[in-house]
Design a protein around this motif. Structure first.
Motif, short mmCIF file in Angstrom:
data_model
loop_
_atom_site.label_atom_id
_atom_site.label_comp_id
_atom_site.label_asym_id
_atom_site.label_seq_id
_atom_site.Cartn_x
_atom_site.Cartn_y
_atom_site.Cartn_z
N THR A 12 3.04 8.04 24.26
CA THR A 12 1.62 8.40 24.32
C THR A 12 0.89 7.51 25.32
OG1 THR A 12 1.73 9.04 22.03
CG2 THR A 12 -0.46 8.71 22.92
N THR A 14 2.13 5.88 27.86
CA THR A 14 2.56 6.20 29.23
C THR A 14 1.88 7.47 29.72
OG1 THR A 14 4.68 5.18 28.74
CG2 THR A 14 4.59 6.62 30.68
N LEU A 15 1.81 8.47 28.86
CA LEU A 15 1.19 9.74 29.27
C LEU A 15 -0.32 9.54 29.51
CD1 LEU A 15 2.94 12.27 26.86
CD2 LEU A 15 3.25 12.05 29.35
N TYR A 16 -0.94 8.74 28.63
CA TYR A 16 -2.38 8.50 28.77
C TYR A 16 -2.65 7.80 30.11
CZ TYR A 16 -6.93 6.43 28.32
OH TYR A 16 -8.21 6.05 28.57
N ARG A 17 -1.82 6.80 30.40
CA ARG A 17 -2.06 6.03 31.63
C ARG A 17 -1.81 6.91 32.86
NH1 ARG A 17 0.09 2.58 35.03
NH2 ARG A 17 2.18 2.67 34.18
N ALA A 18 -0.76 7.73 32.79
CA ALA A 18 -0.47 8.61 33.92
C ALA A 18 -1.63 9.57 34.16
CB ALA A 18 0.83 9.38 33.65
N ALA A 19 -2.21 10.08 33.07
CA ALA A 19 -3.34 11.01 33.21
C ALA A 19 -4.56 10.29 33.80
CB ALA A 19 -3.68 11.62 31.85
N ALA A 20 -4.79 9.07 33.29
CA ALA A 20 -5.95 8.31 33.79
C ALA A 20 -5.76 7.97 35.27
CB ALA A 20 -6.11 7.03 32.97
N ALA A 22 -3.97 9.65 37.43
CA ALA A 22 -4.11 10.88 38.22
C ALA A 22 -5.59 11.22 38.40
CB ALA A 22 -3.37 12.02 37.54
N ALA A 23 -6.38 10.98 37.34
CA ALA A 23 -7.81 11.30 37.41
C ALA A 23 -8.54 10.42 38.43
CB ALA A 23 -8.45 11.14 36.04
#
Ligand SMILES: CC(C)(COP(=O)(O)OP(=O)(O)OC[C@H]1O[C@@H](n2cnc3c(N)ncnc32)[C@H](O)[C@@H]1OP(=O)(O)O)[C@@H](O)C(=O)NCCC(=O)NCCS
Length: 230
Positions: A12, A14-20, A22-23
């Motif tokens: 979770t 890792t996914l959160y950080r990747a999304a942030a 990318a944003a």
């Protein structure tokens, strides 16, 4: 992994950080930048005025550059006066940021405290370097030095936070980092006061003073800086 965390927690995060990340979008550094303009419109803090270092600041800079303890964790040799003045002139001439390794230096001047050789000028009590670590990846680096008589009073923090804010707002790096001798506790404490995180200890990264030395890497992301400012 933390002993109480599960693989799902890690996934979770890792996914959160990747999304942030990318944003945040791709690198968007605003270069070239000429720091000379800060001579006319310096950065003012509660107690300091921060403006580009000048060759004529050499007497004040020499007051801290000639102290061996100040250089313990700074990879500068102990210079005689003439060499030290030439070194300050070289640092003062660096003003334009266009690519990797370019830097400028801001003098920390303390209004009301006279310069050592010219009472009409405000004394330079320290300086802060701003360097492009990577233009391609929008990474900046800060480095600092303060005369011991003016340490322990929050001046380094005051100057470095204003410069961190200026760099993020004006030049738009994705992150700001600092590399320091891993034994430099005062500099590490300053990094933490600035909201930077210790991200690595790079083993035997430099050979100085006849020995291999570890380097600590501190960093703060643009979005972390923005969130901390609300
Ligand atoms: C690294 C260096 C710039 C840090 O300077 P500093 O004066 O310790 O840093 P700050 O400005 O953050 O001052 C913090 C101290 O001032 C105190 N302080 C006093 N008045 C204050 C005020 N009004 N606001 C904030 N802090 C204040 C803080 O409590 C803190 O004290 P503490 O360290 O006992 O907790 C300094 O040690 C230095 O120049 N070292 C030699 C050069 C060097 O090693 N450079 C780094 C190379 S990577």
């Amino acid at each position: 992994m933390h002993e109480n965390s599960t693989p799902d927690d890690t996934t979770t995060t890792t996914l959160y950080r990747a999304a942030a990340a990318a944003a945040d979008g791709p690198p968007a550094l605003r270069l070239p930048f000429d720091a000379t303009g800060l001579t006319e419109t310096p950065i003012s803090t509660e107690r300091l005025v921060l403006r580009p270092l000048e060759a004529s600041d050499a007497p004040d800079v020499f007051e801290y550059q000639r102290i061996p303890e100040v250089l313990t964790y700074v990879p500068w040799p102990l210079r005689e006066r003439a060499d030290a003045y030439a070194h300050t002139a070289k640092r003062a001439a660096a003003r334009v940021l266009a690519g990797d390794g370019d830097y400028f230096v801001l003098a920390m001047t303390l209004p009301g405290t006279p310069s050592v050789e010219d009472g009409a000028r405000d004394r330079v009590i320290g300086d802060i370097m701003v360097r492009v670590s990577s233009a391609k990846h929008a990474q900046f680096e800060l480095g600092w030095i303060v005369h011991p008589d003016f340490q322990g009073k929050g001046y380094a923090r005051e100057a470095a936070s204003a410069i961190r804010d200026f760099v993020f707002a004006t030049l738009h790096p994705h992150r700001i980092q600092a590399f320091l001798d891993a034994r430099n506790d005062a500099s590490a404490a300053l990094c933490e006061r600035l909201g930077m995180r210790r991200e690595a200890t790079i083993l035997e990264e430099q050979f100085n003073d006849g020995e291999w030395q570890d380097t600590a890497l501190y960093g703060v992301l643009r979005r972390e800086w923005a969130a901390a400012r609300g």
